[in-house]
Each structure stands twice: as C-alpha cells, then as structure tokens.
Design a protein around this motif. Structure first.
Motif, PDB file in Angstrom:
ATOM      1  N   GLN A   1      42.919  39.901  52.818  1.00 20.69           N
ATOM      2  CA  GLN A   1      41.558  40.550  51.974  1.00 20.69           C
ATOM      3  C   GLN A   1      42.353  41.092  50.637  1.00 20.69           C
ATOM      4  O   GLN A   1      41.688  41.155  49.707  1.00 20.69           O
ATOM      5  CB  GLN A   1      40.869  41.419  52.735  1.00 20.69           C
ATOM      6  N   ILE A   2      43.438  41.876  51.101  1.00 23.56           N
ATOM      7  CA  ILE A   2      44.030  42.477  49.681  1.00 23.56           C
ATOM      8  C   ILE A   2      44.564  41.377  48.651  1.00 23.56           C
ATOM      9  O   ILE A   2      44.389  41.537  47.519  1.00 23.56           O
ATOM     10  CB  ILE A   2      45.513  43.427  50.365  1.00 23.56           C
ATOM     11  N   VAL A   3      45.135  40.208  49.146  1.00 23.22           N
ATOM     12  CA  VAL A   3      45.566  39.110  48.441  1.00 23.22           C
ATOM     13  C   VAL A   3      44.354  38.755  47.583  1.00 23.22           C
ATOM     14  O   VAL A   3      44.364  38.156  46.578  1.00 23.22           O
ATOM     15  CB  VAL A   3      46.221  37.937  49.016  1.00 23.22           C
ATOM     16  N   TYR A   4      43.230  38.675  48.207  1.00 23.40           N
ATOM     17  CA  TYR A   4      42.143  37.951  47.616  1.00 23.40           C
ATOM     18  C   TYR A   4      41.653  38.929  46.473  1.00 23.40           C
ATOM     19  O   TYR A   4      40.901  38.346  45.496  1.00 23.40           O
ATOM     20  CB  TYR A   4      41.028  37.800  48.823  1.00 23.40           C
ATOM     21  N   PHE A   5      41.639  40.302  46.476  1.00 25.03           N
ATOM     22  CA  PHE A   5      40.807  41.050  45.618  1.00 25.03           C
ATOM     23  C   PHE A   5      42.076  41.167  44.574  1.00 25.03           C
ATOM     24  O   PHE A   5      41.627  41.678  43.272  1.00 25.03           O
ATOM     25  CB  PHE A   5      40.740  42.430  46.265  1.00 25.03           C
ATOM     26  N   VAL A   6      43.571  41.144  44.768  1.00 24.18           N
ATOM     27  CA  VAL A   6      44.377  41.329  43.776  1.00 24.18           C
ATOM     28  C   VAL A   6      44.756  40.159  42.908  1.00 24.18           C
ATOM     29  O   VAL A   6      44.973  40.307  41.705  1.00 24.18           O
ATOM     30  CB  VAL A   6      45.632  41.993  44.321  1.00 24.18           C
ATOM     31  N   VAL A   7      44.989  39.125  43.470  1.00 23.15           N
ATOM     32  CA  VAL A   7      45.511  37.741  42.817  1.00 23.15           C
ATOM     33  C   VAL A   7      44.164  37.237  41.963  1.00 23.15           C
ATOM     34  O   VAL A   7      43.028  37.148  42.512  1.00 23.15           O
ATOM     35  CB  VAL A   7      46.136  36.866  43.979  1.00 23.15           C
ATOM     36  N   ASP A   8      44.554  36.764  40.967  1.00 24.56           N
ATOM     37  CA  ASP A   8      43.465  36.011  40.107  1.00 24.56           C
ATOM     38  C   ASP A   8      43.584  34.550  40.520  1.00 24.56           C
ATOM     39  O   ASP A   8      44.769  33.813  39.923  1.00 24.56           O
ATOM     40  CB  ASP A   8      43.512  36.268  38.573  1.00 24.56           C
ATOM     41  N   PHE A   9      42.512  33.896  41.106  1.00 29.25           N
ATOM     42  CA  PHE A   9      42.658  32.529  41.253  1.00 29.25           C
ATOM     43  C   PHE A   9      41.850  31.628  40.275  1.00 29.25           C
ATOM     44  O   PHE A   9      41.633  30.498  40.364  1.00 29.25           O
ATOM     45  CB  PHE A   9      41.941  32.457  42.661  1.00 29.25           C
ATOM     46  N   SER A  10      41.405  32.121  39.188  1.00 32.07           N
ATOM     47  CA  SER A  10      40.713  31.613  38.235  1.00 32.07           C
ATOM     48  C   SER A  10      41.462  30.511  37.508  1.00 32.07           C
ATOM     49  O   SER A  10      42.641  30.939  37.211  1.00 32.07           O
ATOM     50  CB  SER A  10      40.026  32.578  37.178  1.00 32.07           C
TER      51      SER A  10
END
Length: 296
Positions: free
Chosen positions: A32-41
C-alpha cells in the motif's frame, strides 16, 4: 446464548500461523505504501521534430480551409466549339449536340444565344442556365464596325495551294497511311489493327486512341483522311450481349462490362446511351462514338 468457548476455538493459532499472519499484514501494508509513494505513470514520449510536424499540419489544415471556402471560378466559352463531353456536362442530349456539330460541319457559326437555341432546339429552361456562360467574339456584337474595318483591308493574292484529296480512313491501306509524315510501318500497322478490332472507324476522334500518334501526326491524318462511308459492322446488342462479348469490346473491358451486366440485371434494359452513361467509370467523353457500335 452463544457459547464463547465454541467461538474462541476459531481464533486459536499456532506460533507459526501467528507469524505468517503478521508477515501477511506487513506485506499488505508495504504494498500500500509503495502504491501511494511510487509514480507508476508512463512518461510521455517527445520527438525532436514534433513541433515541426505540428506547424506543417497546421499549415495543411489552413490550406484545406481556404480550398473548401473558395468560390469556384466560372469560365465562359464559345458555344460554337462545344465537344461531346462538354455538351453532356451542360445537360444537352446527344441529338442536340449532333445538331450543333452538323451545323458546324457546314462551316457556319452561331452568334447569339437565340441562334444557338434555334440550331440545337434546346429548351428555354436549359438555355437560361447555360447562356450566361456563352462568350461570343467581339465582332459579332459590333458587326457594323467590323464591316468598315473589313472594307479598308487590302486583300493580297497568294498562290493557290494544291487541293488535298480526302481518302476514306476505312479504305486506307498501309501504303496510304505511310505517306503521312511521321507514320511508319509500326504506326500504320497499329491503326489498321485498331480498325480490325472495332470493325471499322466511325469518327476521326478514334485516332487519338491509337498509341504513339503525336498531335502533329493526328493533324495530318485529319487533313488527308475522313470518314466518308460508315463501315458495315455487326453492332453489339447491349441488352442481350453476355459478359464475355461486352468485355471484348475495346471501350468496355472486363470491369466495366461486369458493371453493365449487373446494372442491366437490376434495372432492366438500356433504352439509350444516356442510360448507359449512368454507370460508374463509363467513358462519357466517348459516349457518342460508343453509341454507334451498340444496338438498343
């Protein structure tokens, strides 16, 4: 009442199970932390020529706008020199065009819209539409001035030219054709071969269909040869001919012959050349010549 002992039985875990549950929650929280922190765009790709392409496209769009909004220019013309195709585009029938061409063969000219109607017999409604496009020579509008100028002209005497004897192109031999400057053995053979395929020429305009004849040679041919007699050939029954028979006609070929058969089966028999000209890709500019080879 609910037996608490029976419920607590489900929440008893071994040490290994408790450790696994804690690790599972830890992994979920970490994801969850990785999902909100890392920019996957996905980063947008740019090209060095992008701005240049956009400017060119903008220029093309502006030119298209100018083209679509442009008012078509109307050109006037001398109705004495209307061709078959021009007359067809103006809405004239084959008979009306023939009347004008026969009138011109007598070396006569129409000098007003009224005379044009008297010769061609076109309707008043059609005359009202096309007459604004007519452009007659200036001298026809001021004949008195023209006659005065003519009277002042001193006629010069020139030596008489030798009279050219016109030959029938359908009776011409290879030797006759080779007498024309610019026509050799190969070109004369092509002309005779084309005559054989068609069964005979019906118009000197058909010389333009022979490959390799320059405008100068065509002029010489028209000077020395004419259609003096209509050849006696078998006409094509357009409403009964098979696809194979139509495809063998030089002016049709297979693709157009197939369209003719399809149109005939869906719409019934052709009554005249105007019905036939409604078919897509039909050579309208040769409609008059083609009609002489057909039987309706």
């Amino acid at each position: 009442m609910i037996n608490l002992r029976s419920v607590t039985h489900y929440f008893k875990f071994t040490k290994q199970q408790r450790t696994g549950i804690v690790l599972l929650f830890a992994i979920i929280i970490a994801l969850q932390i990785v999902y909100f922190v890392v920019d996957f765009s996905i980063p947008e790709k740019t090209f060095p020529q992008e701005q240049q392409w956009l400017s060119v496209q903008s220029e093309i769009d502006s030119l298209k706008t100018v083209k679509y909004n442009a008012v078509p220019k109307i050109y006037t013309f001398n109705p004495n020199f209307i061709s078959d195709y021009k007359g067809y585009k103006l809405g004239m029938s084959v008979q009306e065009i023939d009347r004008l061409l026969n009138f011109r063969k007598e070396n006569k000219y129409v000098n007003s819209a009224k005379e044009f109607q008297e010769v061609t017999k076109i309707s008043d409604s059609l005359l009202a539409v096309i007459s604004p496009l007519f452009k007659f020579p200036d001298w026809t509008q001021n004949k008195k001035s023209f006659k005065t100028d003519r009277a002042e002209y001193v006629r010069k005497e020139y030596p008489k030219k030798e009279k050219i004897v016109l030959l029938d192109i359908n009776e011409a031999t290879q030797e006759d054709l080779m007498k024309i400057f610019g026509i050799g053995e190969a070109l004369s053979f092509r002309i005779l071969k084309q005559k054989e395929i068609l069964g005979g020429f019906v118009s000197m305009e058909q010389m333009k269909d022979v490959w390799g004849l320059s405008p100068e040679v065509l002029f010489e041919l028209n000077t020395h040869f004419k259609i003096l007699t209509v050849p006696n050939f078998k006409k094509i029954a357009i409403n009964d001919a098979s696809l194979k028979e139509l495809a063998q006609f030089p002016y049709f070929r297979y693709a157009l012959a197939k369209q003719i058969v399809t149109y005939r089966s869906m719409n019934g028999n052709f009554k005249n050349i105007e019905d036939l000209a409604k078919i897509k890709d039909f050579p309208v500019d040769k409609a008059k010549i083609i009609s002489l080879y057909l039987e309706f």
